[in-house]
Design a protein around this motif. Structure first.
Motif, PDB file in Angstrom:
ATOM      1  N   VAL A 119      33.476  42.705 148.630  1.00 28.74           N
ATOM      2  CA  VAL A 119      33.406  42.666 147.197  1.00 28.74           C
ATOM      3  C   VAL A 119      33.287  41.260 146.568  1.00 28.74           C
ATOM      4  O   VAL A 119      32.571  41.110 145.370  1.00 28.74           O
ATOM      5  N   LEU A 120      34.054  40.300 147.148  1.00 24.00           N
ATOM      6  CA  LEU A 120      33.671  39.000 146.775  1.00 24.00           C
ATOM      7  C   LEU A 120      32.311  38.405 146.511  1.00 24.00           C
ATOM      8  O   LEU A 120      31.649  37.759 145.632  1.00 24.00           O
ATOM      9  N   ILE A 121      31.587  38.806 147.877  1.00 28.76           N
ATOM     10  CA  ILE A 121      30.058  38.365 147.930  1.00 28.76           C
ATOM     11  C   ILE A 121      29.449  39.290 146.739  1.00 28.76           C
ATOM     12  O   ILE A 121      28.649  38.657 146.295  1.00 28.76           O
ATOM     13  N   PHE A 122      29.911  40.606 146.483  1.00 31.01           N
ATOM     14  CA  PHE A 122      28.934  41.458 145.703  1.00 31.01           C
ATOM     15  C   PHE A 122      29.369  40.713 144.307  1.00 31.01           C
ATOM     16  O   PHE A 122      28.427  40.382 143.401  1.00 31.01           O
ATOM     17  N   ALA A 123      30.522  40.271 143.677  1.00 30.13           N
ATOM     18  CA  ALA A 123      30.921  40.008 142.450  1.00 30.13           C
ATOM     19  C   ALA A 123      30.443  38.645 142.172  1.00 30.13           C
ATOM     20  O   ALA A 123      30.018  38.475 141.040  1.00 30.13           O
ATOM     21  N   ALA A 124      30.124  37.901 143.324  1.00 30.80           N
ATOM     22  CA  ALA A 124      29.580  36.408 143.091  1.00 30.80           C
ATOM     23  C   ALA A 124      28.125  36.433 142.757  1.00 30.80           C
ATOM     24  O   ALA A 124      27.716  35.497 141.921  1.00 30.80           O
ATOM     25  N   GLN A 125      27.261  37.562 142.783  1.00 30.45           N
ATOM     26  CA  GLN A 125      25.945  37.601 142.158  1.00 30.45           C
ATOM     27  C   GLN A 125      26.197  38.215 140.774  1.00 30.45           C
ATOM     28  O   GLN A 125      25.538  39.267 140.356  1.00 30.45           O
ATOM     29  N   ARG A 126      26.258  36.993 139.880  1.00 31.54           N
ATOM     30  CA  ARG A 126      26.448  37.193 138.608  1.00 31.54           C
ATOM     31  C   ARG A 126      25.234  37.662 137.836  1.00 31.54           C
ATOM     32  O   ARG A 126      25.160  38.330 136.616  1.00 31.54           O
ATOM     33  N   ASP A 127      23.921  37.244 138.068  1.00 27.80           N
ATOM     34  CA  ASP A 127      22.770  37.176 137.918  1.00 27.80           C
ATOM     35  C   ASP A 127      22.315  38.738 137.724  1.00 27.80           C
ATOM     36  O   ASP A 127      21.562  39.091 136.952  1.00 27.80           O
ATOM     37  N   THR A 128      22.650  39.488 138.695  1.00 33.94           N
ATOM     38  CA  THR A 128      22.169  40.785 138.737  1.00 33.94           C
ATOM     39  C   THR A 128      23.086  41.845 137.962  1.00 33.94           C
ATOM     40  O   THR A 128      23.032  43.135 138.076  1.00 33.94           O
ATOM     41  N   GLU A 129      24.445  41.249 137.688  1.00 35.83           N
ATOM     42  CA  GLU A 129      25.516  42.061 136.948  1.00 35.83           C
ATOM     43  C   GLU A 129      25.119  42.624 135.669  1.00 35.83           C
ATOM     44  O   GLU A 129      24.536  41.808 134.977  1.00 35.83           O
ATOM     45  N   PRO A 130      25.135  43.772 135.323  1.00 25.98           N
ATOM     46  CA  PRO A 130      24.612  44.364 134.150  1.00 25.98           C
ATOM     47  C   PRO A 130      25.567  44.029 132.995  1.00 25.98           C
ATOM     48  O   PRO A 130      26.797  43.825 133.173  1.00 25.98           O
ATOM     49  N   PRO A 131      25.142  43.442 131.703  1.00 26.00           N
ATOM     50  CA  PRO A 131      25.793  43.214 130.653  1.00 26.00           C
ATOM     51  C   PRO A 131      26.779  44.201 130.195  1.00 26.00           C
ATOM     52  O   PRO A 131      26.591  45.437 130.392  1.00 26.00           O
ATOM     53  N   VAL A 132      28.087  43.663 129.779  1.00 26.92           N
ATOM     54  CA  VAL A 132      29.185  44.654 129.226  1.00 26.92           C
ATOM     55  C   VAL A 132      28.653  45.215 127.736  1.00 26.92           C
ATOM     56  O   VAL A 132      28.209  44.209 126.864  1.00 26.92           O
ATOM     57  N   THR A 133      28.621  46.466 127.638  1.00 33.89           N
ATOM     58  CA  THR A 133      28.110  46.989 126.158  1.00 33.89           C
ATOM     59  C   THR A 133      29.635  47.242 125.462  1.00 33.89           C
ATOM     60  O   THR A 133      30.517  47.780 125.911  1.00 33.89           O
ATOM     61  N   ALA A 134      29.390  46.661 124.307  1.00 30.85           N
ATOM     62  CA  ALA A 134      30.922  46.780 123.342  1.00 30.85           C
ATOM     63  C   ALA A 134      31.028  48.471 123.019  1.00 30.85           C
ATOM     64  O   ALA A 134      29.961  48.672 122.495  1.00 30.85           O
ATOM     65  N   LEU A 135      32.191  48.711 123.161  1.00 34.19           N
ATOM     66  CA  LEU A 135      32.483  50.185 123.040  1.00 34.19           C
ATOM     67  C   LEU A 135      33.459  50.429 122.003  1.00 34.19           C
ATOM     68  O   LEU A 135      34.395  49.613 122.309  1.00 34.19           O
ATOM     69  N   PRO A 136      33.667  51.393 121.342  1.00 35.20           N
ATOM     70  CA  PRO A 136      34.831  51.659 120.422  1.00 35.20           C
ATOM     71  C   PRO A 136      36.071  51.638 121.125  1.00 35.20           C
ATOM     72  O   PRO A 136      35.784  52.333 122.472  1.00 35.20           O
ATOM     73  N   ALA A 137      37.252  51.530 120.856  1.00 32.47           N
ATOM     74  CA  ALA A 137      38.419  51.736 121.531  1.00 32.47           C
ATOM     75  C   ALA A 137      38.952  53.081 121.957  1.00 32.47           C
ATOM     76  O   ALA A 137      39.238  53.531 122.949  1.00 32.47           O
ATOM     77  N   ARG A 138      38.154  53.963 121.105  1.00 33.51           N
ATOM     78  CA  ARG A 138      38.469  55.371 121.260  1.00 33.51           C
ATOM     79  C   ARG A 138      37.113  56.251 121.734  1.00 33.51           C
ATOM     80  O   ARG A 138      36.946  57.271 121.492  1.00 33.51           O
ATOM     81  N   THR A 139      36.455  55.408 122.720  1.00 34.62           N
ATOM     82  CA  THR A 139      35.166  56.024 123.153  1.00 34.62           C
ATOM     83  C   THR A 139      35.670  57.388 124.140  1.00 34.62           C
ATOM     84  O   THR A 139      36.425  57.304 124.851  1.00 34.62           O
ATOM     85  N   ARG A 140      34.785  58.333 123.863  1.00 30.07           N
ATOM     86  CA  ARG A 140      35.034  59.513 124.720  1.00 30.07           C
ATOM     87  C   ARG A 140      34.338  59.232 126.098  1.00 30.07           C
ATOM     88  O   ARG A 140      33.732  58.758 126.257  1.00 30.07           O
ATOM     89  N   SER A 141      35.108  60.246 126.976  1.00 28.96           N
ATOM     90  CA  SER A 141      34.720  60.236 128.332  1.00 28.96           C
ATOM     91  C   SER A 141      33.475  60.910 128.621  1.00 28.96           C
ATOM     92  O   SER A 141      33.206  61.698 127.805  1.00 28.96           O
ATOM     93  N   PRO A 142      32.859  60.321 129.423  1.00 25.82           N
ATOM     94  CA  PRO A 142      31.357  61.010 129.824  1.00 25.82           C
ATOM     95  C   PRO A 142      31.655  62.320 130.083  1.00 25.82           C
ATOM     96  O   PRO A 142      30.426  63.213 129.951  1.00 25.82           O
ATOM     97  N   LEU A 143      32.773  62.873 130.636  1.00 24.23           N
ATOM     98  CA  LEU A 143      33.089  64.219 130.976  1.00 24.23           C
ATOM     99  C   LEU A 143      32.654  65.204 129.794  1.00 24.23           C
ATOM    100  O   LEU A 143      32.476  66.411 130.100  1.00 24.23           O
ATOM    101  N   ARG A 144      32.895  64.447 128.784  1.00 26.23           N
ATOM    102  CA  ARG A 144      32.846  65.517 127.562  1.00 26.23           C
ATOM    103  C   ARG A 144      31.100  65.418 126.872  1.00 26.23           C
ATOM    104  O   ARG A 144      30.997  66.173 126.039  1.00 26.23           O
ATOM    105  N   THR A 145      30.368  64.776 127.718  1.00 31.73           N
ATOM    106  CA  THR A 145      28.949  64.740 127.281  1.00 31.73           C
ATOM    107  C   THR A 145      28.204  66.223 127.500  1.00 31.73           C
ATOM    108  O   THR A 145      28.723  66.660 128.843  1.00 31.73           O
ATOM    109  N   PRO A 146      27.625  66.897 126.650  1.00 28.63           N
ATOM    110  CA  PRO A 146      26.963  67.998 127.122  1.00 28.63           C
ATOM    111  C   PRO A 146      26.199  68.077 128.318  1.00 28.63           C
ATOM    112  O   PRO A 146      25.188  67.278 128.724  1.00 28.63           O
ATOM    113  N   GLY A 147      26.407  69.012 129.357  1.00 25.89           N
ATOM    114  CA  GLY A 147      25.710  69.093 130.747  1.00 25.89           C
ATOM    115  C   GLY A 147      26.379  68.637 131.712  1.00 25.89           C
ATOM    116  O   GLY A 147      26.245  68.765 132.891  1.00 25.89           O
ATOM    117  N   MET A 148      27.401  67.590 131.171  1.00 24.04           N
ATOM    118  CA  MET A 148      28.024  66.812 132.218  1.00 24.04           C
ATOM    119  C   MET A 148      28.892  67.758 133.384  1.00 24.04           C
ATOM    120  O   MET A 148      29.256  67.726 134.397  1.00 24.04           O
TER     121      MET A 148
END
Length: 420
Positions: free
Chosen positions: A212-241
């Protein structure tokens, strides 16, 4: 300044990259060669593989360590089952934190806590602590992050907009899963028997933290964090999930029942020591099929592709049942090798669907929900397979994975969606 993954790499000169011994000037590069072309891809994959290997070690190590010290397989099984249940509850919350705050910021402390839980378990067993402390220590390991999901999220970021590359990435990740779950138990059993009973757990904890330390150290490939609302619904509630997670639950039952029934079948013929090798053949077939599947471009219509894969898995799961009727363990081994070739393509396609359905910025949580469903299915399949071989026969036990595969196919057909 553009992100390294956003820069388009120009094609290499054919005389250097495209030609080689036996290759024509116009030959396309290997899909896996293209997959690892982005800078840092090989490095985070190496760390991820190190971190993922212990996932196949901890269960076997825990059973050997606890049963050897306390003389009770029932206690050992109950402790590991508690850890599995705790992981199923905690993992989606850990994944949600990863989506909100980034992989490195969450994965490292979460892994440190899980490693402390493993070390606490080791010490409790070693020092003869009360039984309840074993349950508490193993439950603390539930914060282990879903490293496979984080790796898939990186591939989705690096190769966004390239369905062919994402298909290859998902195939590679599934093959890596099979490889780790094939080698992990063997390594754990060897360490616990050749060194000392706690060696498997200790080695697994070290590999997990290091990876995990080696994995986390590779910051260039880490996907950026997307700003989400505080009350974001769980993906479980996505139609079809939810219907798709039910398919994953049934698929997990295939894996869980297959393992228990195969162990019982080998033991019933006085060849219990060969059960691990037989199950390794099933994983090897799945691993090889996963890598081969990643080299081809399958049908573009995902619902149809998923149905084809599930249908193939259902048909091939009949082979172990037919082989078991002969009473021959080698015949069952060959049948499991063939049956395993359908599981990786099914899982690859299922994970691709999960990626399509999961809302932007919640990919880790979405894929962790799929893993949680698989874990639940594995637990249910293990229990059902164990009951069947005890009350019917080991040969008839192979009806359970066949029925589970057929159930997955029916669920997918009933919940078939045009949304992905």
């Amino acid at each position: 300044m553009p992100h390294p993954a956003d820069v388009e790499h120009p094609p290499a000169p054919p005389a250097i990259e495209e030609r080689g011994p036996g290759r024509s000037p116009g030959a396309r590069p290997s899909p896996y060669r293209r997959l690892f072309a982005p800078t840092g891809a090989a490095a985070f994959t190496a760390g991820n593989l190190l971190a993922r290997l212990p996932m196949g070690m901890f269960g076997v190590s825990g059973v050997i360590m606890i049963a050897g010290a306390r003389g009770s397989y029932a206690l050992a099984g109950a402790v590991t089952a508690t850890g599995l249940a705790a992981t199923a509850l905690v993992a989606p919350w850990t994944a949600r934190l990863v989506d909100r705050h980034g992989q490195a910021r969450v994965a490292v402390p979460a892994t440190a806590l899980a490693v402390l839980g493993s070390l606490a378990l080791l010490l409790c067993v070693r020092l003869g602590a009360p039984d309840w402390t074993l349950f508490a220590a193993y439950a603390a390991t539930a914060t282990t992050p879903n490293t496979g999901g984080m790796s898939r999220a990186r591939w989705a970021h690096l190769h966004r907009g390239d369905p062919a590359a994402l298909h290859t990435a998902n195939s590679f990740e599934q093959a890596a899963d099979e490889l780790c779950f094939m080698l992990g138990p063997v390594l754990a059993a060897f360490l616990c028997s050749a060194l000392f009973p706690e060696a498997g757990t200790l080695t697994g904890a070290i590999l997990l933290l290091t990876g995990v330390l080696i994995f986390a150290a590779q910051r260039d490939t880490e996907p950026p964090v997307t700003a989400l609302p505080a009350r974001t619904r769980s993906p479980l509630r996505t139609p079809g999930m939810a219907p798709l997670l039910a398919v994953f639950l049934a698929t997990g039952a295939v894996f869980g029942s297959m393992e228990v029934v195969t162990i019982a079948f080998a033991d019933g013929r006085g060849q219990a020591s060969a059960a691990g090798a037989v199950l390794a053949l099933q994983a090897a077939g799945s691993c090889a099929a996963g890598l081969a599947y990643g080299r081809f471009r399958p049908a573009r219509v995902l619902p149809r592709r998923l149905m084809i894969c599930l249908a193939a898995m259902t048909v091939l799961m009949s082979l172990p049942l037919l082989a078991a009727a002969t009473g021959s363990l080698p015949a069952v081994a060959v049948a499991l090798l063939a049956a395993g070739m359908a599981t990786a393509p099914t899982m690859v396609t299922g994970m691709t669907v999960i990626q399509r359905l999961t809302p932007e910025g919640q990919l880790n949580e979405g894929m962790t929900l799929a893993v949680t469903a698989l874990l639940g299915g594995i637990a249910a399949g293990s229990a059902t397979g164990g009951w069947t071989v005890e009350h019917a026969s080991t040969a008839y036990g192979y009806l359970v994975p066949l029925a589970a595969a057929a159930t997955a196919l029916l669920l997918a057909s009933a919940g078939r969606s045009k949304r992905y």
